[in-house]
Design a protein around this motif. Structure first.
Motif, PDB file in Angstrom:
ATOM      1  N   ARG A 155       0.832  -1.208   0.000  1.00  0.00           N
ATOM      2  CA  ARG A 155       0.000   0.000   0.000  1.00  0.00           C
ATOM      3  C   ARG A 155       0.863   1.254   0.000  1.00  0.00           C
ATOM      4  NH1 ARG A 155      -3.079  -3.253   3.432  1.00  0.00           N
ATOM      5  NH2 ARG A 155      -2.057  -2.383   5.301  1.00  0.00           N
ATOM      6  N   ALA A 156       1.941   1.229   0.780  1.00  0.00           N
ATOM      7  CA  ALA A 156       2.848   2.376   0.817  1.00  0.00           C
ATOM      8  C   ALA A 156       3.477   2.614  -0.552  1.00  0.00           C
ATOM      9  CB  ALA A 156       3.941   2.152   1.871  1.00  0.00           C
ATOM     10  N   LEU A 157       3.823   1.533  -1.245  1.00  0.00           N
ATOM     11  CA  LEU A 157       4.408   1.683  -2.576  1.00  0.00           C
ATOM     12  C   LEU A 157       3.409   2.268  -3.562  1.00  0.00           C
ATOM     13  CD1 LEU A 157       6.637  -1.479  -3.221  1.00  0.00           C
ATOM     14  CD2 LEU A 157       7.343   0.856  -2.709  1.00  0.00           C
ATOM     15  N   TRP A 158       2.140   1.860  -3.464  1.00  0.00           N
ATOM     16  CA  TRP A 158       1.124   2.418  -4.356  1.00  0.00           C
ATOM     17  C   TRP A 158       0.974   3.925  -4.131  1.00  0.00           C
ATOM     18  CZ3 TRP A 158      -0.671   0.922  -8.728  1.00  0.00           C
ATOM     19  CH2 TRP A 158      -0.829  -0.430  -9.033  1.00  0.00           C
ATOM     20  N   MET A 201       6.323   8.518   5.276  1.00  0.00           N
ATOM     21  CA  MET A 201       5.443   7.359   5.134  1.00  0.00           C
ATOM     22  C   MET A 201       6.252   6.058   5.151  1.00  0.00           C
ATOM     23  SD  MET A 201       2.782   6.484   2.046  1.00  0.00           S
ATOM     24  CE  MET A 201       4.118   6.438   0.847  1.00  0.00           C
ATOM     25  N   LEU A 202       7.434   6.101   4.556  1.00  0.00           N
ATOM     26  CA  LEU A 202       8.270   4.906   4.472  1.00  0.00           C
ATOM     27  C   LEU A 202       9.217   4.767   5.659  1.00  0.00           C
ATOM     28  CD1 LEU A 202       9.216   5.104   0.676  1.00  0.00           C
ATOM     29  CD2 LEU A 202       7.490   3.638   1.735  1.00  0.00           C
ATOM     30  N   TYR A 203       9.173   5.718   6.586  1.00  0.00           N
ATOM     31  CA  TYR A 203      10.119   5.741   7.701  1.00  0.00           C
ATOM     32  C   TYR A 203      10.048   4.461   8.535  1.00  0.00           C
ATOM     33  CZ  TYR A 203      12.519   7.416  11.898  1.00  0.00           C
ATOM     34  OH  TYR A 203      13.372   7.547  12.972  1.00  0.00           O
ATOM     35  N   ARG A 204       8.863   3.945   8.718  1.00  0.00           N
ATOM     36  CA  ARG A 204       8.717   2.760   9.563  1.00  0.00           C
ATOM     37  C   ARG A 204       9.328   1.524   8.933  1.00  0.00           C
ATOM     38  NH1 ARG A 204       2.615   0.505   8.850  1.00  0.00           N
ATOM     39  NH2 ARG A 204       2.137   1.439   6.833  1.00  0.00           N
ATOM     40  N   PHE A 205       9.614   1.571   7.615  1.00  0.00           N
ATOM     41  CA  PHE A 205      10.226   0.435   6.940  1.00  0.00           C
ATOM     42  C   PHE A 205      11.748   0.566   6.867  1.00  0.00           C
ATOM     43  CE2 PHE A 205       5.997   0.951   4.941  1.00  0.00           C
ATOM     44  CZ  PHE A 205       5.421  -0.249   5.334  1.00  0.00           C
ATOM     45  N   CYS A 222      16.338   6.442  -0.475  1.00  0.00           N
ATOM     46  CA  CYS A 222      16.215   7.125  -1.755  1.00  0.00           C
ATOM     47  C   CYS A 222      15.306   8.343  -1.629  1.00  0.00           C
ATOM     48  CB  CYS A 222      15.662   6.162  -2.801  1.00  0.00           C
ATOM     49  SG  CYS A 222      15.682   6.821  -4.462  1.00  0.00           S
ATOM     50  N   SER A 223      14.161   8.183  -0.984  1.00  0.00           N
ATOM     51  CA  SER A 223      13.243   9.306  -0.808  1.00  0.00           C
ATOM     52  C   SER A 223      13.879  10.399   0.039  1.00  0.00           C
ATOM     53  CB  SER A 223      11.943   8.831  -0.150  1.00  0.00           C
ATOM     54  OG  SER A 223      11.274   7.915  -0.982  1.00  0.00           O
ATOM     55  N   ARG A 224      14.608  10.003   1.051  1.00  0.00           N
ATOM     56  CA  ARG A 224      15.309  10.983   1.897  1.00  0.00           C
ATOM     57  C   ARG A 224      16.351  11.743   1.084  1.00  0.00           C
ATOM     58  NH1 ARG A 224      19.500   8.571   5.976  1.00  0.00           N
ATOM     59  NH2 ARG A 224      20.572   8.432   3.956  1.00  0.00           N
ATOM     60  N   ASN A 225      17.117  11.030   0.277  1.00  0.00           N
ATOM     61  CA  ASN A 225      18.159  11.682  -0.517  1.00  0.00           C
ATOM     62  C   ASN A 225      17.577  12.571  -1.616  1.00  0.00           C
ATOM     63  OD1 ASN A 225      19.996  10.357   1.057  1.00  0.00           O
ATOM     64  ND2 ASN A 225      20.622   8.880  -0.499  1.00  0.00           N
ATOM     65  N   ASP A 226      16.411  12.182  -2.142  1.00  0.00           N
ATOM     66  CA  ASP A 226      15.780  13.004  -3.182  1.00  0.00           C
ATOM     67  C   ASP A 226      15.426  14.388  -2.647  1.00  0.00           C
ATOM     68  OD1 ASP A 226      16.022  11.124  -5.108  1.00  0.00           O
ATOM     69  OD2 ASP A 226      13.959  10.409  -5.012  1.00  0.00           O
ATOM     70  N   ALA A 227      15.121  14.452  -1.360  1.00  0.00           N
ATOM     71  CA  ALA A 227      14.809  15.753  -0.762  1.00  0.00           C
ATOM     72  C   ALA A 227      16.003  16.696  -0.868  1.00  0.00           C
ATOM     73  CB  ALA A 227      14.397  15.577   0.700  1.00  0.00           C
TER      74      ALA A 227
END
Length: 212
Positions: free
Chosen positions: A22-25, A132-136, A149-154
């Motif tokens: 769900r998080a990926l969607w 949202m992905l932090y818990r993973f 990746c999401s963190r670095n994109d920031a």
């Protein structure tokens, strides 16, 4: 860039597989929307940095789509999907780089206010996905890589905002062109690496088939 840190995610990673999917969607929807927003805004504002940053969102969207679409398929199909993704990233990167050189040649200057506004919106989108992905972040390598990746994109989004401030402060396009060129080159490099890995996987599949 997305290409350097995000691998295809494992959708069956233990008990959190359903929430992970769900998080990926959600992440796919956010990144795909922001790719379109940044690309259109980049063209409208004549900002090459925004167009280059859109490559990050495209790369992430492709990773999530591949993870969701070809998970469980044979290695050959996953490799072909990655090959298409890599080739697309290379083509987009070349286009942004050529566009930057053209802007340098003709002396055009982007609109810094629009650059900054969209850059802040892109930063907010990446922060949302990262939270949202932090818990993973303590999951397997695939889960950690997507969050990192999401963190670095920031950080890339901050570079775009900095380029907008630079354009506003100097009245020249140089900050926009420099940031765009660096991000485009990273996109081309990442796309080429993805294509090389995909070709090796396809070659390995053919060799295995030849022995059977």
């Amino acid at each position: 860039m997305a290409d350097h840190c995000c691998g295809s995610a494992n959708l069956s990673a233990g008990p959190s597989g359903g929430s992970w999917r769900r998080a990926l969607w959600i992440a796919l929807g956010v990144n795909a929307a922001m790719f379109l927003v940044e690309m259109v805004a980049g063209v409208a504002a004549d900002s090459r940095a925004l167009q280059a940053d859109a490559l990050d969102f495209f790369g992430d969207s492709a990773n999530y789509a591949i993870s969701l679409g070809v998970a469980g398929m044979a290695l050959a199909w996953r490799a072909r999907a990655a090959l298409v993704k890599g080739a697309t990233l290379v083509l987009l990167g070349v286009w942004v780089l050529a566009s930057s050189l053209w802007a340098l040649w003709v002396g055009t200057s982007p609109e810094p206010i629009a650059m900054g506004a969209i850059g802040v919106l892109a930063l907010a989108a990446n922060v949302f996905v990262a939270l949202m992905l932090y818990r993973f972040r303590t999951g397997d390598a695939n889960m950690r890589s997507v969050w990192i990746c999401s963190r670095n994109d920031a950080i890339g989004n901050l570079a775009v905002v900095a380029a907008a401030l630079g354009v506003f402060g100097t009245g020249t396009a140089w900050p926009d062109i420099i940031v765009a060129s660096v991000m485009a080159l990273l996109g081309i490099s990442g796309g080429w690496q993805i294509m090389s890995l995909a070709r090796r996987e396809l070659r390995s599949v053919r060799e295995q088939e030849a022995w059977t």
